[in-house]
Design an enzyme around this catalytic site. Structure first.
Site, PDB file in Angstrom:
ATOM      1  N   HIS A  25       5.121  -1.589   9.581  1.00 11.72           N
ATOM      2  CA  HIS A  25       4.126  -1.104   8.618  1.00 11.72           C
ATOM      3  C   HIS A  25       3.845  -1.732   7.424  1.00 11.72           C
ATOM      4  O   HIS A  25       4.746  -2.391   6.905  1.00 11.72           O
ATOM      5  CB  HIS A  25       4.036   0.640   8.415  1.00 11.72           C
ATOM      6  CG  HIS A  25       5.264   0.957   7.404  1.00 11.72           C
ATOM      7  ND1 HIS A  25       4.967   1.012   5.986  1.00 11.72           N
ATOM      8  CD2 HIS A  25       6.594   1.081   7.522  1.00 11.72           C
ATOM      9  CE1 HIS A  25       6.149   1.186   5.423  1.00 11.72           C
ATOM     10  NE2 HIS A  25       6.999   1.260   6.339  1.00 11.72           N
ATOM     11  N   CYS A  26       2.729  -1.891   7.082  1.00 14.25           N
ATOM     12  CA  CYS A  26       2.256  -2.321   5.808  1.00 14.25           C
ATOM     13  C   CYS A  26       2.004  -1.124   4.681  1.00 14.25           C
ATOM     14  O   CYS A  26       2.678   0.019   4.949  1.00 14.25           O
ATOM     15  CB  CYS A  26       1.167  -3.300   5.933  1.00 14.25           C
ATOM     16  SG  CYS A  26      -0.407  -2.621   6.100  1.00 14.25           S
ATOM     17  N   SER A  27       1.495  -1.265   3.651  1.00 21.01           N
ATOM     18  CA  SER A  27       1.195  -0.441   2.514  1.00 21.01           C
ATOM     19  C   SER A  27       0.165   0.744   3.077  1.00 21.01           C
ATOM     20  O   SER A  27       0.270   1.737   2.614  1.00 21.01           O
ATOM     21  CB  SER A  27       0.571  -0.954   1.562  1.00 21.01           C
ATOM     22  OG  SER A  27      -0.554  -1.479   1.560  1.00 21.01           O
ATOM     23  N   ARG A  29      -0.888   0.694   6.914  1.00 24.88           N
ATOM     24  CA  ARG A  29      -1.131   0.831   8.288  1.00 24.88           C
ATOM     25  C   ARG A  29       0.176   0.860   9.170  1.00 24.88           C
ATOM     26  O   ARG A  29       1.034   0.165   8.766  1.00 24.88           O
ATOM     27  CB  ARG A  29      -1.925  -0.448   8.745  1.00 24.88           C
ATOM     28  CG  ARG A  29      -3.234  -0.489   8.187  1.00 24.88           C
ATOM     29  CD  ARG A  29      -4.089  -1.875   8.535  1.00 24.88           C
ATOM     30  NE  ARG A  29      -5.158  -1.735   7.814  1.00 24.88           N
ATOM     31  CZ  ARG A  29      -6.238  -2.236   8.336  1.00 24.88           C
ATOM     32  NH1 ARG A  29      -6.451  -2.917   9.424  1.00 24.88           N
ATOM     33  NH2 ARG A  29      -7.508  -2.231   7.572  1.00 24.88           N
ATOM     34  N   LYS A  88       6.401  -4.306   6.470  1.00 24.11           N
ATOM     35  CA  LYS A  88       6.040  -5.438   6.039  1.00 24.11           C
ATOM     36  C   LYS A  88       4.862  -5.326   4.697  1.00 24.11           C
ATOM     37  O   LYS A  88       4.857  -4.101   4.606  1.00 24.11           O
ATOM     38  CB  LYS A  88       5.010  -5.951   7.254  1.00 24.11           C
ATOM     39  CG  LYS A  88       5.667  -6.193   8.545  1.00 24.11           C
ATOM     40  CD  LYS A  88       5.146  -7.509   8.718  1.00 24.11           C
ATOM     41  CE  LYS A  88       6.108  -8.169  10.198  1.00 24.11           C
ATOM     42  NZ  LYS A  88       6.085  -9.133  10.445  1.00 24.11           N
TER      43      LYS A  88
END
Length: 89
Positions: A25-27, A29, A88
């Protein structure tokens, strides 16, 4: 907002645990690598509480927003460690 229930529905609508190669995951998604993206149902995913949208490109991305890390944690409880490629930015 039930993170566990939403995670269960998301996992179901991306084709189940057996269709997930990896998850990060990112911030905002969840970033899935799927064995077969045709098994994912974008329209059903969009009906899940907290899901703001879906992007199907090189990765299958489920847009959650600021609560993504909580939904990710619930999903990782449902998946084996081999599915995690980490957080991520």
């Amino acid at each position: 907002m039930d993170n566990k229930k939403n995670a269960e529905l998301i996992l179901q609508h991306v084709g189940g645990k057996e269709n997930v190669v990896s998850l990060a995951h990112c911030s905002t998604r969840l970033r899935f690598v799927l064995k077969d993206s045709k098994k994912a149902d974008s329209e059903k995913l969009k009906t899940v509480d907290q899901v703001l949208g879906v992007v199907d490109s090189l990765q299958y991305q489920v847009i959650i927003g600021n609560n993504v890390s909580n939904v990710y944690a619930e999903l990782m409880n449902m998946l084996d460690d081999k599915h995690s490629i980490g957080h991520k930015t």
